[in-house]
Enzyme design. Structure first.
Site, short mmCIF file in Angstrom:
data_model
loop_
_atom_site.label_atom_id
_atom_site.label_comp_id
_atom_site.label_asym_id
_atom_site.label_seq_id
_atom_site.Cartn_x
_atom_site.Cartn_y
_atom_site.Cartn_z
N LYS A 43 0.84 -1.21 0.00
CA LYS A 43 0.00 0.00 0.00
C LYS A 43 0.87 1.26 0.00
O LYS A 43 0.67 2.17 -0.80
CB LYS A 43 -0.94 0.00 1.23
N ARG A 91 -9.33 0.18 9.35
CA ARG A 91 -8.79 -1.16 9.64
C ARG A 91 -9.77 -2.00 10.46
O ARG A 91 -9.43 -3.13 10.82
CB ARG A 91 -7.51 -0.98 10.44
N ARG A 115 11.49 -5.96 4.67
CA ARG A 115 11.33 -4.51 4.48
C ARG A 115 12.38 -3.74 5.27
O ARG A 115 12.66 -4.06 6.43
CB ARG A 115 9.92 -4.10 4.92
P1 ADP Z 1 2.27 -1.84 3.22
O1 ADP Z 1 2.32 -0.34 3.14
O2 ADP Z 1 1.04 -2.41 2.57
O3 ADP Z 1 2.49 -2.36 4.60
P2 ADP Z 1 4.81 -1.70 1.77
O4 ADP Z 1 4.48 -0.81 0.60
O5 ADP Z 1 5.63 -1.08 2.85
O6 ADP Z 1 3.48 -2.40 2.34
O7 ADP Z 1 5.57 -2.99 1.18
C1 ADP Z 1 6.06 -4.00 2.07
C2 ADP Z 1 7.42 -4.49 1.56
O8 ADP Z 1 7.23 -5.23 0.36
C3 ADP Z 1 8.42 -3.38 1.24
O9 ADP Z 1 9.72 -3.82 1.59
C4 ADP Z 1 8.29 -3.20 -0.29
O10 ADP Z 1 9.51 -2.77 -0.87
C5 ADP Z 1 7.93 -4.62 -0.73
N1 ADP Z 1 6.96 -4.64 -1.85
C6 ADP Z 1 5.91 -3.83 -2.07
N2 ADP Z 1 5.22 -4.19 -3.17
C7 ADP Z 1 5.85 -5.29 -3.67
C8 ADP Z 1 5.63 -6.14 -4.81
N3 ADP Z 1 4.60 -5.94 -5.67
N4 ADP Z 1 6.49 -7.16 -5.00
C9 ADP Z 1 7.51 -7.38 -4.16
N5 ADP Z 1 7.79 -6.62 -3.08
C10 ADP Z 1 6.98 -5.58 -2.83
P1 AMP Z 2 1.13 0.12 9.36
O1 AMP Z 2 2.28 1.06 9.19
O2 AMP Z 2 -0.08 0.49 8.57
O3 AMP Z 2 1.55 -1.32 9.14
O4 AMP Z 2 0.68 0.23 10.89
C1 AMP Z 2 1.58 -0.06 11.94
C2 AMP Z 2 0.80 -0.24 13.25
O5 AMP Z 2 0.13 0.99 13.59
C3 AMP Z 2 -0.33 -1.28 13.21
O6 AMP Z 2 0.14 -2.61 13.45
C4 AMP Z 2 -1.25 -0.77 14.34
O7 AMP Z 2 -0.74 -1.09 15.62
C5 AMP Z 2 -1.15 0.74 14.17
N1 AMP Z 2 -2.18 1.24 13.22
C6 AMP Z 2 -1.98 1.78 12.00
N2 AMP Z 2 -3.14 2.12 11.43
C7 AMP Z 2 -4.12 1.76 12.29
C8 AMP Z 2 -5.54 1.81 12.28
N3 AMP Z 2 -6.23 2.30 11.22
N4 AMP Z 2 -6.21 1.34 13.36
C9 AMP Z 2 -5.57 0.84 14.42
N5 AMP Z 2 -4.23 0.75 14.51
C10 AMP Z 2 -3.51 1.20 13.46
#
Ligand code: ADP
Ligand code: AMP
Length: 216
Positions: free
Chosen positions: A13, A86, A125
């Protein structure tokens, strides 16, 4: 445009939101990033969120809804929501905030990817604590290992990307967050499903095709 990007943690995302923001000029509103900034600043909200985040649980709905409604008010040119809503209660809170502001959502997109892929993405990551850039040790390597490409310095692994917390976060996703898709579908909103288990650029192409269609 006002969008929501749904999907499990690690679906990509944040990575895709950065590209959406560049192309469509929207504000990226990531609840996780906002909470991490509050923690770094040592605010009361940040202190309250700490124990939930460190254990892979969700921060209470009322705190999150107020925080995100405030951020949405400031994003006059449109926004893309990342990590929010969420829970079904948060989706209801978002609907109430939108009604109050006389706004509607243009699209709800769900990035679909299975747990095994997610676990590898999250544990690999690496994030820049200075500029927020996100890399992956295999899929999106920085030019110099362990260093941000923008010259900020060393990359770090988020504490909640360690394997034990990743397992808890996936459980939280299935128990509390996956139901948000059904919430919107029951309310007659179409949720665009995008297969996120492919190259980052291919996911972006599919996403942009949907958003271009919407933008007309
Ligand atoms: P989210 O915001 O949904 O938690 P991230 O955008 O931070 O996810 O992505 C999680 C990890 O996966 C990061 O290290 C990113 O570089 C990697 N990543 C994101 N999209 C892809 C993809 N389509 N294929 C492989 N790795 C990806
Ligand atoms: P994220 O960076 O989106 O993976 O969020 C990291 C952490 O922040 C999550 O595991 C939750 O503990 C908290 N968090 C982020 N967004 C929310 C949400 N919409 N509702 C509740 N907790 C959240």
């Amino acid at each position: 445009m006002r969008l929501i990007l749904l999907g499990p943690p690690g679906a990509g995302k944040g990575t895709q939101c950065k590209r959406i923001v560049e192309k469509y000029g929207l504000t990226h509103l990531s609840s996780g990033d906002i909470l991490r900034a509050e923690r770094a600043a040592g605010t009361a909200l940040g202190r309250k969120a700490q124990s939930y985040m460190d254990s892979g649980a969700l921060v209470p709905d009322d705190v999150i809804i107020d925080m995100m409604a405030g951020a949405m008010q400031k994003a006059a040119g449109g926004y893309v929501l990342d990590g929010f809503p969420r829970t079904v209660a948060q989706a209801e809170g978002l609907d109430a905030a939108l009604d109050k502001a006389g706004q509607t959502l243009d699209a709800i997109v769900n990035l679909v990817v299975d747990d095994e892929v997610i676990a590898r993405r999250l544990t690999g990551r690496r994030s820049c604590p200075v500029c927020g850039a996100v890399y992956h040790i295999e899929n999106l390597k920085p030019r110099v290992e362990g260093q941000c490409d923008k010259g900020c310095g060393p990359l770090v692994q988020r504490d909640d990307d360690k394997p034990q917390v990743v397992r808890a976060r996936l459980k939280t996703y299935h128990e509390q967050t996956a139901a948000v898709v059904g919430y919107y579908q029951r309310r007659g909103r179409s949720v665009v499903e995008i297969d996120a288990d492919r190259d980052i650029d291919d996911v972006t192409t599919a996403l942009f095709a949907e958003l271009d269609r919407l933008a007309g």
